[in-house]
Write a protein that holds these residues in place. Structure first.
Motif, PDB file in Angstrom:
ATOM      1  N   ALA A 126      -9.928  13.733 -16.305  1.00 21.40           N
ATOM      2  CA  ALA A 126      -9.012  13.872 -17.329  1.00 21.40           C
ATOM      3  C   ALA A 126      -9.730  13.776 -18.973  1.00 21.40           C
ATOM      4  N   ASP A 127      -9.218  14.610 -19.620  1.00 20.35           N
ATOM      5  CA  ASP A 127      -9.542  14.523 -21.097  1.00 20.35           C
ATOM      6  C   ASP A 127      -9.916  13.427 -22.169  1.00 20.35           C
ATOM      7  N   TRP A 128      -8.540  12.421 -21.420  1.00 23.41           N
ATOM      8  CA  TRP A 128      -8.509  11.328 -22.122  1.00 23.41           C
ATOM      9  C   TRP A 128      -9.663  10.285 -21.810  1.00 23.41           C
ATOM     10  N   TRP A 129     -10.227  10.585 -20.737  1.00 24.64           N
ATOM     11  CA  TRP A 129     -11.328   9.655 -20.087  1.00 24.64           C
ATOM     12  C   TRP A 129     -12.751   9.766 -20.964  1.00 24.64           C
ATOM     13  N   LEU A 132     -13.612   7.441 -23.824  1.00 27.71           N
ATOM     14  CA  LEU A 132     -13.815   6.190 -23.435  1.00 27.71           C
ATOM     15  C   LEU A 132     -15.053   5.491 -22.476  1.00 27.71           C
TER      16      LEU A 132
END
Length: 133
Positions: A126-129, A132
């Motif tokens: 996932a791009d949002w990972w 992070l």
């Protein structure tokens, strides 16, 4: 790393046979696959719902599990028992000892089943990972 949770629902009345087949698969996975990090099955709260959490050192090792004799045999046994299945790739947070989930293509010299599974079960990052990590 390749880590995922499979969400599985089985048809009513097949629970006992399903648990026998996946119990055998879980045992064989731990005894035949020295690189497995985690491979466990759980019953869910809803009737007929199951979850498996599995983690391998890399995506190729996960694909080796998918094409193993024990997995292919179990898949043939449980295929008609399964009502739904959803694979959810997961990514450990930084504080985990596990490395990040990544996908890998099949090796150039891989057999056709391995190539098929490497494409079919490509890890979804996932791009949002990414920020992070």
């Amino acid at each position: 790393m390749a880590s995922l949770i499979a969400h599985v629902t089985v048809h009513e009345g097949t629970e006992s046979r399903f648990e026998k087949a996946i119990g055998d698969l879980q045992r064989l996975t731990h005894s035949e696959e020295p690189d497995v990090i985690h491979y466990e099955w759980f019953r869910g709260q809803e009737p007929g719902s199951y979850f498996t959490y599995l983690s391998y050192p890399d995506h190729r090792t996960f694909i080796e599990h998918q094409v193993s004799d024990q997995h292919e045999s179990a898949a043939a046994t449980v295929r008609d028992m399964i009502a739904t299945i959803e694979l959810e790739w997961v990514d450990p947070i930084r504080e985990s000892e596990l490395p990040a989930t990544e996908t890998q293509p099949a090796p150039d010299d891989a057999d056709e089943l391995t190539k098929k599974y490497a494409d079919r079960f490509a890890a979804t990052v996932a791009d949002w990972w990414l920020p992070l990590r």
